[in-house]
Design a protein around this motif. Structure first.
Motif, PDB file in Angstrom:
ATOM      1  N   LEU A 268      46.900  47.830  39.658  1.00  0.00           N
ATOM      2  CA  LEU A 268      45.978  48.533  39.132  1.00  0.00           C
ATOM      3  C   LEU A 268      45.437  47.312  37.911  1.00  0.00           C
ATOM      4  CD1 LEU A 268      47.320  52.085  38.354  1.00  0.00           C
ATOM      5  CD2 LEU A 268      45.348  51.355  39.687  1.00  0.00           C
ATOM      6  N   ALA A 269      46.241  46.779  37.461  1.00  0.00           N
ATOM      7  CA  ALA A 269      45.873  45.409  36.524  1.00  0.00           C
ATOM      8  C   ALA A 269      45.406  44.524  37.359  1.00  0.00           C
ATOM      9  CB  ALA A 269      47.663  44.764  36.085  1.00  0.00           C
ATOM     10  N   GLN A 270      45.582  44.159  38.650  1.00  0.00           N
ATOM     11  CA  GLN A 270      44.869  43.442  39.415  1.00  0.00           C
ATOM     12  C   GLN A 270      43.809  43.478  39.809  1.00  0.00           C
ATOM     13  OE1 GLN A 270      45.253  40.101  40.279  1.00  0.00           O
ATOM     14  NE2 GLN A 270      45.179  39.731  42.447  1.00  0.00           N
ATOM     15  N   GLY A 271      43.487  44.914  39.707  1.00  0.00           N
ATOM     16  CA  GLY A 271      42.066  45.566  40.024  1.00  0.00           C
ATOM     17  C   GLY A 271      41.248  45.283  38.675  1.00  0.00           C
ATOM     18  N   VAL A 272      41.906  45.344  37.587  1.00  0.00           N
ATOM     19  CA  VAL A 272      40.934  45.468  36.289  1.00  0.00           C
ATOM     20  C   VAL A 272      40.356  43.871  36.289  1.00  0.00           C
ATOM     21  CG1 VAL A 272      41.041  45.200  33.877  1.00  0.00           C
ATOM     22  CG2 VAL A 272      41.925  46.986  35.370  1.00  0.00           C
ATOM     23  N   ILE A 273      41.435  43.000  36.519  1.00  0.00           N
ATOM     24  CA  ILE A 273      41.220  41.700  36.717  1.00  0.00           C
ATOM     25  C   ILE A 273      39.869  40.878  37.581  1.00  0.00           C
ATOM     26  CG2 ILE A 273      41.921  39.042  37.014  1.00  0.00           C
ATOM     27  CD1 ILE A 273      44.752  40.132  35.912  1.00  0.00           C
ATOM     28  N   GLY A 274      40.268  41.678  38.828  1.00  0.00           N
ATOM     29  CA  GLY A 274      39.235  41.680  39.730  1.00  0.00           C
ATOM     30  C   GLY A 274      37.683  42.013  39.372  1.00  0.00           C
ATOM     31  N   TYR A 275      37.716  43.196  39.048  1.00  0.00           N
ATOM     32  CA  TYR A 275      36.174  43.623  38.372  1.00  0.00           C
ATOM     33  C   TYR A 275      35.841  42.939  37.133  1.00  0.00           C
ATOM     34  CZ  TYR A 275      35.936  47.863  41.228  1.00  0.00           C
ATOM     35  OH  TYR A 275      35.830  48.331  42.597  1.00  0.00           O
ATOM     36  N   VAL A 276      36.739  42.388  36.170  1.00  0.00           N
ATOM     37  CA  VAL A 276      36.351  41.784  35.244  1.00  0.00           C
ATOM     38  C   VAL A 276      35.527  40.310  35.539  1.00  0.00           C
ATOM     39  CG1 VAL A 276      36.853  40.440  33.010  1.00  0.00           C
ATOM     40  CG2 VAL A 276      37.709  42.786  33.545  1.00  0.00           C
ATOM     41  N   GLN A 277      36.414  39.723  36.470  1.00  0.00           N
ATOM     42  CA  GLN A 277      35.844  38.329  36.898  1.00  0.00           C
ATOM     43  C   GLN A 277      34.403  38.328  37.880  1.00  0.00           C
ATOM     44  OE1 GLN A 277      38.752  36.281  39.562  1.00  0.00           O
ATOM     45  NE2 GLN A 277      38.310  37.688  41.028  1.00  0.00           N
ATOM     46  N   TYR A 278      34.369  39.636  38.415  1.00  0.00           N
ATOM     47  CA  TYR A 278      33.279  39.869  39.196  1.00  0.00           C
ATOM     48  C   TYR A 278      32.023  39.876  38.263  1.00  0.00           C
ATOM     49  CZ  TYR A 278      30.071  41.887  42.511  1.00  0.00           C
ATOM     50  OH  TYR A 278      28.731  42.356  43.221  1.00  0.00           O
ATOM     51  N   PHE A 279      32.116  40.682  37.195  1.00  0.00           N
ATOM     52  CA  PHE A 279      31.084  41.069  36.388  1.00  0.00           C
ATOM     53  C   PHE A 279      30.807  39.816  35.297  1.00  0.00           C
ATOM     54  CE2 PHE A 279      32.135  45.467  37.576  1.00  0.00           C
ATOM     55  CZ  PHE A 279      30.775  45.697  38.179  1.00  0.00           C
TER      56      PHE A 279
END
Length: 329
Positions: A268-279
């Motif tokens: 879940l933490a990795q998913g948050v990082i992934g979405y933040v870096q995408y946006f």
């Protein structure tokens, strides 16, 4: 000063004893150091790429055509050269740790062939990784060679974690500690995480952080591969949640439940990082953090799967085949 020297001498003696007169506990510690070292050099490799230092040393095995060490060379930034050369030096540290694992496994009494085989993978894998790194440089950071470079590190993490897990177990045949279907679900999870890592390197090889302006990229649409990556993430998280739920309702061993819960939190933490870096248009720092998260997800998945079976405690009686192996060793 004398006190510091005495302390250093004691530490050196203790270190040598863990290699020359190892126990399963000290071998396991060396294996965990190998896990950390392989994960660490995976992250520093990403730092080389996002800092545009992939060709900081434009040749291999030399840093420059005329020197093994970084020297002023054309238009290459000294900082980029230092970053790339520093990562090359870390390879020797990882190799030393791998050799330490091998020596400890060979010196362990009674010797266990399974641990020796796993330990051999460390120095052999690091050497292969170093040679492949030379191919990465000579191919001018071709995305295929860069991707394989990362995946070799993932394989080395798996091998060192296997050594870590096996060093604390007996040598009996593996027995599941959960329902058969739950263990199958665990295998599906580890396969999905492996697919996620492969898709992740395709996204990386398509994205903006190539390591150098001269490097080529995969000819894919970044939006498409990013969406595929996100879809695989949903599958991994879904499988992890299903595994955690199944372990909970069947009152599985606490170690397995803890491992699955930790894995879900990391995902879940990795998913948050992934979405933040995408946006945020993929900033370099978050890319490096995302690679670190990917290694943690892989380690967490391995830990979870190993918690679903047992080979008995150390020193437990083994089958006839294992006794014959011990005599032969």
């Amino acid at each position: 000063m004398k006190h510091l020297l005495d302390q250093a001498r004691r530490h050196a003696v203790n270190l040598s004893q863990t290699l020359w007169s190892p126990t399963p506990v000290t071998l396991r510690r060396w294996a965990w150091v190998a896990v950390a070292a392989n994960a660490g050099i995976t992250v520093t490799g990403a730092a080389v790429r996002v800092s545009k230092s992939g060709l900081g040393c434009p040749t291999w095995p030399r840093c420059t055509p005329d020197s093994l060490l970084p020297t002023a060379h054309g238009e290459i930034s000294p900082i980029n050269m230092a970053v790339e050369f520093g990562n090359r030096l870390l390879t020797f540290l990882v190799l030393a740790i791998g050799l330490a694992c091998l020596v400890a496994a060979l010196r362990l009494l009674p010797r266990r062939r399974d641990l020796v085989r796993l330990a051999w993978l460390q120095p052999i894998g690091v050497a292969a990784q170093a040679l492949w790194g030379g191919l990465v440089v000579r191919s001018v950071l071709n995305p295929i060679t860069v991707s394989v470079h990362f995946l070799i590190s993932i394989g080395l993490i798996a091998a060192s974690f296997a050594l870590y897990a096996r060093a604390k177990e007996g040598d009996a045949a593996p027995e599941r500690v959960v329902h058969r279907d739950i263990r199958t679900l665990g295998y599906a999870l580890i396969a999905a995480v492996a697919v996620l890592l492969v898709v992740g390197v395709v996204v990386t090889g398509t994205g903006p952080h190539s390591g150098d302006e001269m490097a080529s990229r995969f000819p894919f649409d970044i939006e498409t591969v990013a969406r595929i990556h996100a879809d695989v993430v949903y599958v991994v998280v879904g499988l992890t949640f299903a595994l955690l739920f199944a372990l909970h309702v069947t009152d599985a061993p606490a170690a397995a439940r803890r491992a699955a819960l930790t894995l879900l939190a990391v995902e879940l933490a990795q998913g948050v990082i992934g979405y933040v870096q995408y946006f945020l248009a993929v900033p370099a720092f978050l890319v490096g953090l995302h690679v670190f998260g990917a290694t943690l997800v892989w380690i967490g998945a391995l830990r979870t799967v190993y918690a679903l079976r047992s080979r008995g405690p150390l020193g437990a009686p083994t089958g006839r085949r294992d006794i014959r192996d011990s005599v032969a060793a």
